[in-house]
Enzyme design. Sequence first.
Site, PDB file in Angstrom:
ATOM      1  N   ASN A  35       8.889  85.450 -13.486  1.00  0.00           N
ATOM      2  CA  ASN A  35       7.941  86.217 -12.676  1.00  0.00           C
ATOM      3  C   ASN A  35       8.516  87.597 -12.350  1.00  0.00           C
ATOM      4  O   ASN A  35       9.655  87.922 -12.694  1.00  0.00           O
ATOM      5  CB  ASN A  35       7.559  85.449 -11.411  1.00  0.00           C
ATOM      6  CG  ASN A  35       8.753  85.147 -10.507  1.00  0.00           C
ATOM      7  OD1 ASN A  35       9.756  85.866 -10.505  1.00  0.00           O
ATOM      8  ND2 ASN A  35       8.646  84.082  -9.733  1.00  0.00           N
TER       9      ASN A  35
ATOM     10  N   LYS B  33       9.554  88.884  -9.624  1.00  0.00           N
ATOM     11  CA  LYS B  33      10.741  88.853  -8.765  1.00  0.00           C
ATOM     12  C   LYS B  33      11.998  88.665  -9.599  1.00  0.00           C
ATOM     13  O   LYS B  33      13.003  89.366  -9.392  1.00  0.00           O
ATOM     14  CB  LYS B  33      10.602  87.730  -7.736  1.00  0.00           C
ATOM     15  CG  LYS B  33      11.815  87.588  -6.831  1.00  0.00           C
ATOM     16  CD  LYS B  33      11.642  86.431  -5.858  1.00  0.00           C
ATOM     17  CE  LYS B  33      12.884  86.248  -4.991  1.00  0.00           C
ATOM     18  NZ  LYS B  33      12.726  85.093  -4.050  1.00  0.00           N
TER      19      LYS B  33
ATOM     20  N   ASP C 214       5.513  76.944 -14.224  1.00  0.00           N
ATOM     21  CA  ASP C 214       5.634  75.619 -14.844  1.00  0.00           C
ATOM     22  C   ASP C 214       4.506  75.399 -15.845  1.00  0.00           C
ATOM     23  O   ASP C 214       4.711  74.933 -16.972  1.00  0.00           O
ATOM     24  CB  ASP C 214       5.576  74.517 -13.781  1.00  0.00           C
ATOM     25  CG  ASP C 214       6.791  74.493 -12.874  1.00  0.00           C
ATOM     26  OD1 ASP C 214       7.764  75.220 -13.146  1.00  0.00           O
ATOM     27  OD2 ASP C 214       6.766  73.724 -11.894  1.00  0.00           O
TER      28      ASP C 214
END
Length: 329
Positions: free
Chosen positions: A206, A208, A276
């Site tokens: 992601n 981040k 996921d």
Amino acid sequence: MDNQRLCQFLEEKTSACKVLVVGDIMLDKYYYGEVTRISGEAPVPITRVHSSNEKLGGGANIAYNLSVLGCQTGLSGFVGDDAHCVSMVEKLADYGIDSAGLIRTDRPTTTKVRIMSGNQQMFRLDFEQVGAVDETYAKEFQQYIAGRLNESLDCVIISDHDNGACTEKSCAKIIELCHNHGVPVVVDMSGHNWVNYAHADYVVANMKRVNQVLLQPVENDDAAIEKAAHYLMRKYRVRNVIVTRSEKGLSLVGNDVVKHIPTKAQELFDVLGATDTIAAVLALALAGGLNPREGAYLANLAASRVVARVGTYAVTREELQGLLREGTM
């Protein structure tokens, strides 16, 4: 994108796909209630619990995502000799996931306990032991993966949550074993150790996780993401990077492919479990012979359903087919 062809793939091919999920696995426990008052013992809210449930987490949740899509799914990782492990094994059996690769250790089964009031998380308790596992357990882990590759696999997913399964040495060995058998490796990273994934075929991260290793964080726009992904590929020697971008969808960046895929307009409720799902659907697509663009497209479509739900959620094959038929992307 040919949605009809992808529907046909989901209908006819997924049951023949064999995917093994390896790495950090965990159990998620939820207690639901309502806050009625502040405790007289300490300035903390009291939550009156009215229900609870347990879900598979980490790599186990990826395996669950694969199983509900009809894939032949196996799971390998480290657990303890405790009640949480018993609960996990029971759930894996319920979902038809092969748990023969669970390595029993002297560590606790990683478990996250969340106290919820309405849709808000009030508190979390973590039962875990971080750090690399004992070398004896690590060798057993690698030997199991090698044995499964000898039997036949179509794709391997490494799930890294910084709990000790995915050391640099362990990942290097797993990736080497997979490539010796011509099996692609997808990494779902929730840690920060990009150096562990050298030569991996796809790393799903992601914003981040991307920005954590850049000298200067980038904005969530196509050009900046593309530039950052190429930097990560060069620096850490990974072959492709998939950046999940919340309400802006995802970007697939490789030496031979760049694809920015927007998500459909909707309210974003919860991104928990989205990577996921993306890792699972991408791996399933690769296992079934779809190209990376098609895999990323399907993965983003599945994630659009997941983020519209609170908590982790697995998209079924029928749901994904329904979204394709609606032509929502």
